[in-house]
Design an enzyme around this catalytic site. Structure first.
Site, mmCIF file in Angstrom:
data_model
loop_
_atom_site.group_PDB
_atom_site.id
_atom_site.type_symbol
_atom_site.label_atom_id
_atom_site.label_comp_id
_atom_site.label_asym_id
_atom_site.label_seq_id
_atom_site.Cartn_x
_atom_site.Cartn_y
_atom_site.Cartn_z
ATOM 1 C CG HIS A 79 -44.296 81.508 32.939
ATOM 2 N ND1 HIS A 79 -43.642 82.598 32.414
ATOM 3 C CD2 HIS A 79 -45.477 81.966 33.404
ATOM 4 C CE1 HIS A 79 -44.404 83.683 32.556
ATOM 5 N NE2 HIS A 79 -45.515 83.317 33.166
ATOM 6 C CE1 TYR A 208 -35.368 83.591 34.945
ATOM 7 C CE2 TYR A 208 -33.821 84.389 36.607
ATOM 8 C CZ TYR A 208 -35.007 83.764 36.279
ATOM 9 O OH TYR A 208 -35.846 83.307 37.268
ATOM 10 N N PRO A 300 -31.951 85.319 45.021
ATOM 11 C CG PRO A 300 -32.850 87.421 44.567
ATOM 12 C CD PRO A 300 -31.758 86.749 45.313
ATOM 13 C CE LYS A 304 -34.621 75.449 42.181
ATOM 14 N NZ LYS A 304 -35.851 75.892 41.503
ATOM 15 C CE1 TYR A 392 -35.724 80.112 36.973
ATOM 16 C CE2 TYR A 392 -37.796 79.109 36.329
ATOM 17 C CZ TYR A 392 -37.064 80.228 36.687
ATOM 18 O OH TYR A 392 -37.678 81.452 36.752
#
Ligand code: PHB
Length: 398
Positions: A79, A208, A300, A304, A392
């Site tokens: 991704h 998100y 979550p 990580k 990220y």
């Protein structure tokens, strides 16, 4: 202890056969450092435990470059970005453009399957389904692990080093006297309601979503199975929800003027995941070293947890390897500080993502609008996007 205990002498005794413990065992064995892994759960239970699904590029490299397996590259999905969605509008963060990195969607249980298979292939000593495990003599030169194996035989492991990779509820952290450790933690007034559904992906990348109804994460597993979460009360009863109620709740949180609509299907798994942030300091007591969730947990939201565990393992492996090849304990002595530097960066990132994306029930209009200002600030700024993208996709491994 039972008189019939069998003694096992080895260099490193590892408590916990999840990804952290197995990866450490794999790396040590490759360098000829003797080790044993004990795990209280059985292989099938771990394989069927659904956890998060995003691997940093550095975690992927640990699997491929050390000869665990390349399945992550063929079965996993690269991704190159995510969508941040708020006020019903999606803002794509292009990780490749921002920081030149990607992440891989590859569920943690697949990482476990690959590592367990590699340990078996390479003749690793991994004992599943052990009971009555105990760690002792941690402050001596011969720390020990006692356990009963699946056949009822008692064992006592005599090691130089014991590693606690036994998760947040494990025995190792508890074996550190309370006055010798500091427990840093915060609880959050919400949890995640997670589902697995048999449906096609609703979007090409993860979404998100912040909304006045609460957070939602639209994740994926494969072409036919999707993973999604929505913010809920920590005391929520997952069994009390019908599929239709769940879909309506998820849809409400991603609704927007673009008419984005989730692709629905039968839901075959529902669970509530409570979360908190926790760090044990230091990550060492005598000759016991903590790695992964045994030493720290993150919510979550930043994906990580597993990545941090593997980063701990990399640092710890190099320290142990250096101890056996040079005789110098210098890197072992630095392990806790070195690992904690990354842990606290990840704690901050996970806390930040969590507070920026979730909605508190008692939120004032000021706080609601401030959060929208924060999201707009990140989405509209290349620097803001880069900060998020760098964290990220993962800071470089040392
Ligand atoms: C997941 O797919 O399970 C997942 C993905 C990203 C997260 C958390 C969980 O931040």
């Amino acid at each position: 202890m039972n008189a019939a205990a069998q003694i096992i002498k080895t260099h490193v005794g590892i408590v916990g056969g999840g990804p952290a413990g197995l990866m450490l065992s794999h790396l040590l064995s490759k360098e000829g450092v003797g080790n044993i892994v004990i795990e209280k759960r059985d292989h099938e239970t771990i394989r069927n435990t659904h956890r998060a699904g995003i691997l940093e590029a550095g975690s992927v490299r640990m699997l491929t470059d050390t000869g665990v397996d390349g399945r992550v590259l063929t079965e996993g999905h690269r991704h190159d970005g995510i969508d941040l969605r708020f006020n019903g509008v999606s803002h794509r963060l292009d990780f490749q453009d921002l920081v030149g990195e990607s992440v891989w969607l590859y569920p943690q249980n697949e990482v476990f399957v690959d590592l367990a298979a590699a340990r078996k292939r390479d003749g690793g000593d991994v004992r599943f389904s052990v009971t009555d495990s105990e760690v002792l003599d941690l402050e001596t030169g011969v720390p020990k692990i006692r356990f009963t194996d699946a056949d009822g035989q008692y064992f006592e492991v005599h090691a130089d080093i014991v590693v606690g990779a036994d998760g947040s509820q494990g025995i190792c952290k508890k074996a550190i006297p309370a006055e010798k450790r500091s427990d840093n933690f915060i609880a959050y007034p919400f949890a995640w309601f997670g589902i697995l559904t048999e449906a096609p992906p609703s979007a090409p990348e993860l979404i998100y979503a912040n909304s006045e109804h609460g957070f939602a994460l639209i994740s994926q597993r494969s072409a036919h199975v999707q993973r999604m979460y929505f913010q809920c009360d920590p005391n929520e009863d997952a069994g009390g929800w019908t599929d239709e109620q769940i879909w309506d709740e998820l849809q409400k949180r991603v609704d927007g003027p673009d008419g984005f609509t989730l692709k629905r299907g039968p839901i075959f798994e529902k669970m509530v995941l409570p979360f908190r942030s926790y760090v044990c300091e230091p990550l060492r007591h005598g000759n016991l070293f903590l790695a992964g969730d045994a030493g720290h947990t993150v919510p979550p939201t930043g994906a990580k947890g597993l990545n941090l565990a593997l980063a701990d393992v990399k640092v710890l492996f190099e320290a142990i390897d250096s101890f056996y090849s040079t005789g110098s304990p210098e890197l072992l002595d630095g392990y806790s500080d070195t690992a904690l530097e990354r842990v606290w960066k990840a704690q901050n990132f996970s806390y930040w993502m969590t507070s920026m994306l979730h909605t508190r029930e008692d939120q004032s209009s000021f706080e609601r609008k401030r959060i929208l200002g924060e999201l707009a600030g990140v989405a509209a700024s290349r620097y803001g996007q880069q900060y998020l993208a760098e964290a990220y996709t993962g800071w470089p491994h040392r």
